[in-house]
Design an enzyme around this catalytic site. Structure first.
Site, PDB file in Angstrom:
ATOM      1  N   SER A  68      69.231 127.037 -18.166  1.00  0.00           N
ATOM      2  CA  SER A  68      69.123 128.332 -18.837  1.00  0.00           C
ATOM      3  C   SER A  68      69.883 129.440 -18.115  1.00  0.00           C
ATOM      4  O   SER A  68      69.422 130.578 -18.032  1.00  0.00           O
ATOM      5  CB  SER A  68      67.645 128.728 -19.000  1.00  0.00           C
ATOM      6  OG  SER A  68      67.479 129.582 -20.094  1.00  0.00           O
ATOM      7  N   SER A  94      65.697 132.775 -24.644  1.00  0.00           N
ATOM      8  CA  SER A  94      66.781 131.841 -24.326  1.00  0.00           C
ATOM      9  C   SER A  94      67.023 130.759 -25.369  1.00  0.00           C
ATOM     10  O   SER A  94      67.953 129.962 -25.215  1.00  0.00           O
ATOM     11  CB  SER A  94      66.525 131.180 -22.969  1.00  0.00           C
ATOM     12  OG  SER A  94      66.812 132.088 -21.925  1.00  0.00           O
ATOM     13  N   LYS A 126      70.526 130.348 -26.678  1.00  0.00           N
ATOM     14  CA  LYS A 126      71.556 129.520 -26.045  1.00  0.00           C
ATOM     15  C   LYS A 126      71.844 128.240 -26.826  1.00  0.00           C
ATOM     16  O   LYS A 126      72.904 127.635 -26.649  1.00  0.00           O
ATOM     17  CB  LYS A 126      71.134 129.206 -24.605  1.00  0.00           C
ATOM     18  CG  LYS A 126      71.177 130.441 -23.710  1.00  0.00           C
ATOM     19  CD  LYS A 126      70.405 130.253 -22.421  1.00  0.00           C
ATOM     20  CE  LYS A 126      70.423 131.570 -21.629  1.00  0.00           C
ATOM     21  NZ  LYS A 126      69.407 131.601 -20.584  1.00  0.00           N
TER      22      LYS A 126
END
Length: 352
Positions: free
Chosen positions: A87, A32, A35
């Site tokens: 997230s 993640s 991101k």
């Protein structure tokens, strides 16, 4: 420094100087931390006030979510908040579809942006959220570059440093809390300003962290640790190392360096990273300034410009250029001599 993470980089957030690296350019799966890149891409390529209609595809994205509903309308700004703070994989897909139409078009445009705008060299992202894929990879150093670039944007910086946020979704009203334990305060460390966590089985634990003290701002990236406690301990070691050994300072424009009878200086005053015990400067004959530690480890390279030498004296036979005052004095002297001559002739006639 003994780190358990497979790869890690510590970078000066202001100068981009790499202060520590462990497998910093090795191909890794970021999970993640992707991101971070998606967020700055969306901020710079979209309108934060746009109202995004959530698709069936976004709603059915696997992994961590903010529980969007099909047909729900959410602003782009709010989706970026949900993606970074909680997230949300569903929010990431909704963002990608809104900006570029579908994931395939998004991936193409996204990767071009990262190369041209930020200058990454070992990164390829096939999705906006970091779900595992063989062709979804990056390096610790590229992730640090992306994070440093994003931090220059106030909207990103504010969201990246948000500890909690009220989320008023269509079917999920709650308060979002950052997953980053150092930012949240669960793992105490003074000066933490932002962070993002990541995990998929293939990448294991990943962590991006920013912090500052009175002397400098740091970006720490740690990738592929088996356990959360390991990756947070690694991050604390990285930040301690940076704050205890380096500072951010200025190299004034007037500073000059001479090598092989050539003189170089910065084109303008620049920010540099320096060891606290003092920097060693080495300048190549091409004018590259290497800022080094006492052990001669290079931490930053700055291109200097060559200082123009004074024009040579004119060779024999060429007229020298006089300054205006010299010419004026010469002219005045000529006038005085001529006047004196005229007076002498008049006086001589009268005597006859």
């Amino acid at each position: 420094m003994q780190l358990r993470s497979e790869a890690a980089v510590l970078m000066d957030s202001t100068t981009g100087a790499v202060l520590y690296s462990k497998n910093g350019n090795e191909k890794m799966y970021p999970a993640s931390l992707t991101k971070i890149a998606t967020a700055i891409y969306a901020i710079e390529n979209g309108n934060l006030e746009d109202r995004v209609v959530i698709s069936h595809n976004a709603v059915n994205t696997e992994g961590t979510r903010v529980y969007l509903e099909e047909g729900e309308v959410v602003t782009l700004h709010h989706l970026i908040q949900g993606m970074l703070i909680n997230s949300g994989n569903d929010a990431a897909v909704a963002i990608a579809e809104h900006i570029d139409g579908d994931i395939e078009k998004f991936s193409k445009s996204f990767n071009e942006y990262l190369k041209k705008q930020i200058g990454v060299s070992n990164t390829h992202f096939s999705n906006p959220n970091g779900l595992y894929g063989e062709d979804h990879y990056t390096t610790a150093e590229d992730l640090a570059k992306i994070t440093n670039y994003a931090l220059k944007n106030k909207v990103f910086k504010d969201i990246f440093g948000t500890k909690e946020l009220v989320w008023d979704g269509l079917s999920w009203d709650t308060t979002l809390f950052t997953h980053h334990q150092m930012l949240k305060g669960e793992v105490p460390y003074s000066g933490i300003t932002g962070g993002k966590t990541g995990f998929v089985n293939e990448s294991k634990q990943t962590l991006a962290t920013t912090a500052e003290n009175g002397n400098m701002k740091l970006t720490a990236i740690a990738l592929k640790a088996d356990y959360k406690r390991d990756i947070y301990n690694d991050t604390k070691q990285l930040l301690d190392f940076g704050f205890q050994h380096f500072k951010t300072s200025y190299l004034p424009k007037a500073k000059t360096f001479t090598v092989n009878d050539k003189t170089f200086q910065p084109e303008k005053s620049i920010v540099i990273s320096e060891p606290l015990e003092g920097a060693v400067y080495e300048v190549t004959k091409q004018g590259e300034l290497k800022v080094q530690t006492q052990n001669q480890d290079t931490i930053q390279v700055v291109q200097l410009k060559r200082v123009k030498e004074r024009e040579e004296e004119p060779v024999s036979g060429e007229p020298e250029t006089e300054d205006p005052f010299t010419r004026m004095n010469s002219l005045f002297g000529t006038i005085v001599v001529m006047a004196a001559g005229a007076v002498y002739k008049v006086t001589k006639r009268k005597r006859k």
